[in-house]
Structure formats: structure tokens, C-alpha cells
Design a protein around this motif. Structure first.
Motif, PDB file in Angstrom:
ATOM      1  N   GLU A 194       0.812  -1.223   0.000  1.00 51.60           N
ATOM      2  CA  GLU A 194       0.000   0.000   0.000  1.00 51.60           C
ATOM      3  C   GLU A 194       0.844   1.273   0.000  1.00 51.60           C
ATOM      4  N   PRO A 195       1.912   1.354   0.818  1.00 47.96           N
ATOM      5  CA  PRO A 195       2.719   2.588   0.783  1.00 47.96           C
ATOM      6  C   PRO A 195       3.303   2.882  -0.605  1.00 47.96           C
ATOM      7  N   HIS A 196       3.746   1.826  -1.336  1.00 45.19           N
ATOM      8  CA  HIS A 196       4.272   2.034  -2.690  1.00 45.19           C
ATOM      9  C   HIS A 196       3.179   2.526  -3.623  1.00 45.19           C
ATOM     10  N   CYS A 197       1.991   1.967  -3.483  1.00 46.75           N
ATOM     11  CA  CYS A 197       0.874   2.392  -4.334  1.00 46.75           C
ATOM     12  C   CYS A 197       0.517   3.854  -4.086  1.00 46.75           C
TER      13      CYS A 197
ATOM     14  N   VAL B 181      -1.027   4.671  -7.573  1.00 48.03           N
ATOM     15  CA  VAL B 181      -1.433   3.466  -8.292  1.00 48.03           C
ATOM     16  C   VAL B 181      -2.448   2.709  -7.443  1.00 48.03           C
ATOM     17  N   ALA B 182      -3.478   2.166  -8.090  1.00 45.33           N
ATOM     18  CA  ALA B 182      -4.505   1.385  -7.394  1.00 45.33           C
ATOM     19  C   ALA B 182      -4.389  -0.075  -7.805  1.00 45.33           C
ATOM     20  N   ILE B 183      -4.530  -0.986  -6.822  1.00 50.90           N
ATOM     21  CA  ILE B 183      -4.541  -2.418  -7.094  1.00 50.90           C
ATOM     22  C   ILE B 183      -5.984  -2.902  -7.094  1.00 50.90           C
ATOM     23  N   LEU B 184      -6.418  -3.470  -8.236  1.00 46.06           N
ATOM     24  CA  LEU B 184      -7.772  -3.989  -8.375  1.00 46.06           C
ATOM     25  C   LEU B 184      -7.725  -5.513  -8.357  1.00 46.06           C
TER      26      LEU B 184
ATOM     27  N   ASN C 124       7.085  -4.785  -9.622  1.00 42.18           N
ATOM     28  CA  ASN C 124       7.480  -4.478 -11.004  1.00 42.18           C
ATOM     29  C   ASN C 124       6.372  -3.718 -11.732  1.00 42.18           C
ATOM     30  N   ALA C 125       5.116  -4.140 -11.523  1.00 48.35           N
ATOM     31  CA  ALA C 125       3.992  -3.476 -12.180  1.00 48.35           C
ATOM     32  C   ALA C 125       3.837  -2.042 -11.682  1.00 48.35           C
ATOM     33  N   ILE C 126       3.969  -1.837 -10.373  1.00 47.37           N
ATOM     34  CA  ILE C 126       3.851  -0.481  -9.810  1.00 47.37           C
ATOM     35  C   ILE C 126       4.968   0.414 -10.337  1.00 47.37           C
TER      36      ILE C 126
ATOM     37  N   GLU D  76      -3.503   1.632 -12.890  1.00 43.86           N
ATOM     38  CA  GLU D  76      -4.103   0.522 -12.165  1.00 43.86           C
ATOM     39  C   GLU D  76      -3.299  -0.752 -12.409  1.00 43.86           C
ATOM     40  N   VAL D  77      -3.233  -1.571 -11.367  1.00 43.42           N
ATOM     41  CA  VAL D  77      -2.665  -2.905 -11.473  1.00 43.42           C
ATOM     42  C   VAL D  77      -3.789  -3.891 -11.193  1.00 43.42           C
TER      43      VAL D  77
END
Length: 538
Positions: free
Chosen positions: A393-396, A401-404, A431-433, A445-446
Motif C-alpha cells: 500500500e505505501p508504494h501504491c 497506483v490502485a490495485i484492483l 514491477n507493475a507499480i 491501475e494494477v
């Protein structure tokens, strides 16, 4: 109505066969119209090899039309029918032996393919030539004393036609894109010109005896084959044979030197093919050895990295344990004090949890790389994914960036080593973030997906999809190799370690090329019911 689909192929084949046979007839000698080489024989064999043995009726029709129309057969039609049937049977047998016994690679890329083609074609055309000439001997078209000469010439014409044209047709259809990459340079133009110069010296200057005049043709053949491998040998054979026939017609020496020319054409063709294939196989072997050397270096480096990881895990184990103890002591003191802000107590709890997680990850990695140990447990997929997303969460938040989540309904529990799969998910999500962090796209979004694997219900497929710049095509092939990275500060070990962890569970990790835009990494892990079939240790 399946035969209707064959009509276009048959039409091209029959037209080409009759055109080549008509040209050969005008070059022919002897009452049986035997020419220097029969390129139409290569067409027949190519049709059977490329489109299957069911195409044999086209061979019979082509041979019969050639006998009755192009060649104006010297005997009555019954013998033409028998000769056409015999020719069809011979070429069908050659094709069957090449496909079903020799397993000929239609790309024609090895010495084995060349050996099988030469041997089977030599025997098959000899049997066919002997049968055909014997048939016309019985019909009174030739005297008995000329039987052997006609068999030899007929055999050589068919065999040379196959060895010159068939490899060219096979490589053209197997390697068509190469034609568009061809760029004539000075050396290639000089090589082509050398064939014409040698033919002019042989037939224009007449400085050689009839028995020796063909030997200079080996010079351009060897030059081209050594420089360009099998492709060069095939092209050089074709150009040489066409030039040789035209030169003999121009010099009016077709009848006097026909048998010598046929033997020389066969020797020259086989020599060029053998030399060209040897050079090509040497290039292929060198390429394979180079790739093996790269793979060996990567394996050694990865083994060193694994040993280094194990050593670091051992060294970090005690400091992390000490940090954990100090953090717990601070947590106890914070809890007992009434003057401390509540957020500090919550923060200390997070510190303790993260230190424990780091210590467990290091310990499990050390166990895996040293002993291959997997500590499997039954886990709900949703809980596993949620825990990893919570840690990140801190990286997002830092990169907006939001993780779905997209988790399949009724997804079964999995039987995995929790820490190891968390490491895999952590690597892929991070890697995605980071890919979105450097992207200017609006879809930040990821997508984290989990569903039953379509190919086997005993596995769960997990996918991490981002909408960033994606993976470059030239990097995709070696993406999972150790030390392959696009990051300026990366070591290139994350995906390599992740693949090792997934494969230790019996699954596989791959890049989904169809995902556009962005990148989509997928891996499979066993369900709890399926884990019994997977070894607990690697």
C-alpha cells in the motif's frame, strides 16, 4: 467435394510441369526425348511432399499429358498410360519413403535431410528409369543395345532435376521471409558473375578437352558454398545448371557431350550441397554452442547469487532477530505508557510485523536455496492476495497506483509455501507499480487476477496486469534469465528467483504476449487437493 480444394494447386502444378517438359523436349536427344535434366521431376516430388501423397492423381495426369501432347509419344497410347502409371508409382514411393521413413524436414536444414534425399531419390529414379525404358524397349521404340545408355541418361536427368530444384523449392517455402531481406552486395554480384565467366571460358574459348572442360565450374561452386552455406549452394546449383544447358545449346554440343555433362552436373550438384550443408551445420553448431555458453554463464552467476543469498540470509538472521526483540521491547514500553500518542503504538506494531515478515522471508529463502525446502499450507487465495497488496500500500500511495482484484467465484484453496508465493507476488506487483511510475498513461491501475487454470482444474492461475509501457520484444525472450533487467539499479534476479520458486511448486511463470497495452505476468500454483502430487522438496 474435397477434391475441389486441390484444383488451384493442381492447376499451377500441371501448367508448370507441362511448360518445363516442353522446354526439356526441345533440348532432348534420343527417341525417348531424354534431356540433360528434368526439373519437372522435382515439381512432382515437391507436390507430394508439401501437400501429401493424396495428390498422386495430378502426377499421373501430368505425365500422361506430357507423353501425349508435349512429347508426342513414339508408341501407342497404351504404353503412354503404363509409363505414366509407372512414373507416378515411382515418385509416390520416393515421397512416402522420405516422409514416413526418413522423416524429411521440409525446411531442408541438416546433413541427414540431404543424405536421405540423395539416397532415396537416387534409388527411386533409377528404378523408375529402368522400368520406363524397359517398357519402351518392349514396345520396340529403342534397340536392346541402347537400353543401358537410355536408362543411365534418363536416371541422371531425373536425379539431377530433383537435387537441383527440389531443395530450392523446399527452402523457398520454408524461408520465404529471407527473400525480402536479400541485399546484393559486391561479393554476391562477383560470385554470380564468376559462374558466367567460367561458362564462357569453357564453351567460348574452347581451351579444354571435352572430358576436362567442366572442372572449372567447381571454383565458383566452392566459393559460393563456403561463403553462404546451403542457401548459397542451392542458388549456385540452379544458376550453374541453367547456364550450362544454355551454353551447350549455344555451342551446339548437346549431343556429343550430353552424358559427360550429366555426370558432371550430378557431381557438381552433390558436391555443392554437401559443402553448403556442412558449412550451415557448422554455423548452427557455433550458434548453439554460443547460446549454451551464455546459459552456462547465467547458470553459474545464478548459482553464485543463490549462494550469496543463502550466506546473506545466514548473516542477516541474527541482526533481524535482535531488531525484532528491540522493536517488541519498544512496543511494550509504548503500550504501558499513558502519555504516548496512539499512532506511535500502531506504528510500532507495524514495525514488529514487518521485521518478522522480513526475517521469515530471509529464513525461507535460505532454506529453499540450501535445501529446496517447501513448507506447504492450505491457504485461501483471496487472503493471500490481500495480504501482499496490503504490504505494498505505501508504494501504491507514493506512485498514485490502485490495485484492483478479479478473483474467480468458488476458487479452491491452494497448497503452497505461503512465504515463497508472497515473494513471487511481491516481485510481480512491485514491477507493475514501478512500470506505472515511469508511465505517462492515465490508467494507473494494477489488476490482480486469480482463477482456475483452464488447462487443468487442479491448478490456479494468478496474473498481474499493468497498463504501463510493456516489455520490449527483444527483452521478452531472456526476461526470466538471471541478471536480465531494464532497471538502472536492478540486479535482474527478481523474475529469475520468482520462476525458481513457482517451478519448485510444480507450476510455471510466463509473460502473456497478448496483453496490450502494458504487461501481464501469469503463474500457476497447485490447489490444496492437487498438492499431494507435488514433491515437498526439490
Amino acid at each position: 467435394m474435397q477434391w475441389l480444394s486441390r484444383l488451384p494447386v493442381w492447376g499451377v502444378y500441371l501448367t508448370s510441369f507441362l511448360a518445363l517438359d516442353w522446354l526439356s523436349y526441345h533440348w532432348a536427344i534420343e527417341p525417348l526425348a531424354i534431356s540433360l535434366w528434368n526439373p519437372q521431376s522435382a515439381l512432382s516430388l515437391f507436390l507430394l511432399l508439401r501437400y501429401g501423397l493424396k495428390q498422386w492423381p495430378a502426377l499421373f495426369v501430368a505425365a500422361l499429358l506430357a507423353e501425349l501432347v508435349a512429347r508426342e509419344a513414339p508408341v501407342w497410347p497404351a504404353y503412354a498410360l503404363l509409363s505414366s502409371a509407372l512414373s507416378t508409382l515411382a515418385y509416390s514411393a520416393i515421397a512416402a519413403l522420405l516422409m514416413r521413413v526418413g522423416r524429411l524436414d521440409l525446411a531442408f536444414r541438416s546433413m541427414r535431410d540431404l543424405g536421405w534425399l540423395t539416397a532415396v531419390a537416387a534409388v527411386g529414379t533409377l528404378v523408375g528409369a529402368a522400368g520406363s525404358v524397359t517398357l519402351y524397349l518392349g514396345a520396340g521404340a529403342i534397340p536392346p543395345e541402347r537400353w543401358l545408355g537410355n536408362v543411365t541418361r534418363n536416371w541422371l536427368a531425373d536425379l539431377v532435376g530433383i537435387l537441383v530444384l527440389l531443395p530450392l523449392l523446399l527452402r523457398l517455402f520454408a524461408d520465404r521471409p529471407r527473400l525480402f531481406k536479400f541485399r546484393p552486395d559486391l561479393e554476391r554480384l562477383a560470385q554470380i558473375a564468376s559462374i558466367g565467366i567460367v561458362l564462357w571460358i569453357i564453351f567460348g574459348l574452347e581451351v579444354f578437352d571435352v572430358q576436362k572442360r567442366f572442372y572449372p565450374l567447381f571454383v565458383p561452386m566452392v566459393w559460393i558454398s563456403m561463403r553462404h552455406g546451403i542457401w548459397g549452394a542451392i542458388i549456385a546449383n540452379f544458376l550453374t545448371q541453367v547456364g550450362l544447358v544454355l551454353a551447350m545449346l549455344w555451342s551446339n554440343e548437346l549431343a556429343s557431350t550430353a552424358i559427360d555433362a550429366q555426370y558432371m552436373m550430378l557431381t557438381l550438384t552433390v558436391t555443392g550441397l554437401l559443402l553448403g550443408m556442412a558449412v550451415t551445420e557448422r554455423w548452427q553448431l557455433r550458434k548453439v554452442l554460443s547460446l549454451r555458453e551464455v546459459e552456462l554463464n547465467q547458470a553459474l552467476r545464478f548459482a553464485g547469487a543463490a549462494e550469496m543469498t543463502s550466506a546473506l540470509a545466514h548473516e542477516l538472521n541474527q541482526p533481524l532477530a535482535a531488531i525484532s526483540n528491540y522493536a517488541r521491547a519498544c512496543q511494550m514500553m509504548v503500550t504501558e505508557s499513558a502519555l504516548v500518542h496512539p499512532l506511535l503504538a500502531e506504528t510500532m506494531a507495524k514495525v514488529v510485523r514487518e521485521v518478522e515478515r522480513a526475517g521469515e522471508s530471509v529464513h525461507r529463502l535460505r532454506e529453499f536455496f540450501r535445501f529446496g525446502v517447501l513448507r506447504r499450507e492450505r491457504l485461501a487465495m483471496s487472503a493471500l492476495l490481500s495480504e501482499v497488496a496490503r504490504v505494498l500500500e505505501p508504494h501504491c500511495m507514493r506512485h498514485d497506483v490502485a490495485i484492483l482484484f478479479r478473483i474467480g467465484v468458488g476458487l479452491p484453496a491452494v497448497g503452497v509455501d505461503r512465504v515463497q508465493i508472497e515473494i513471487v507476488l511481491h516481485n510481480l506487483l512491485l514491477n507493475a507499480i514501478e512500470a506505472l511510475a515511469v508511465s505517462e498513461g492515465s490508467q494507473r491501475e494494477v489488476l490482480l487476477e486469480a482463477a482456475v487454470f483452464e488447462e487443468d482444474a487442479g491448478w490456479v492461475e494468478v496474473a498481474v496486469r499493468d497498463f504501463g509501457p510493456g516489455v520490449q520484444a527483444d527483452l521478452a525472450e531472456g526476461l526470466f534469465h538471471a541478471f536480465a533487467t531494464t532497471k538502472t539499479e536492478g540486479m535482474g534476479l527478481g523474475l529469475a528467483i520468482s520462476r525458481s520458486l513457482v517451478e519448485a511448486h510444480g507450476g510455471r511463470l510466463w509473460l502473456d504476449d497478448s496483453a496490450r497495452p502494458g504487461a501481464r505476468f501469469c503463474f500457476t500454483i497447485p490447489t490444496d487437493e492437487n498438492r499431494g502430487s507435488i514433491a515437498e522438496e526439490v
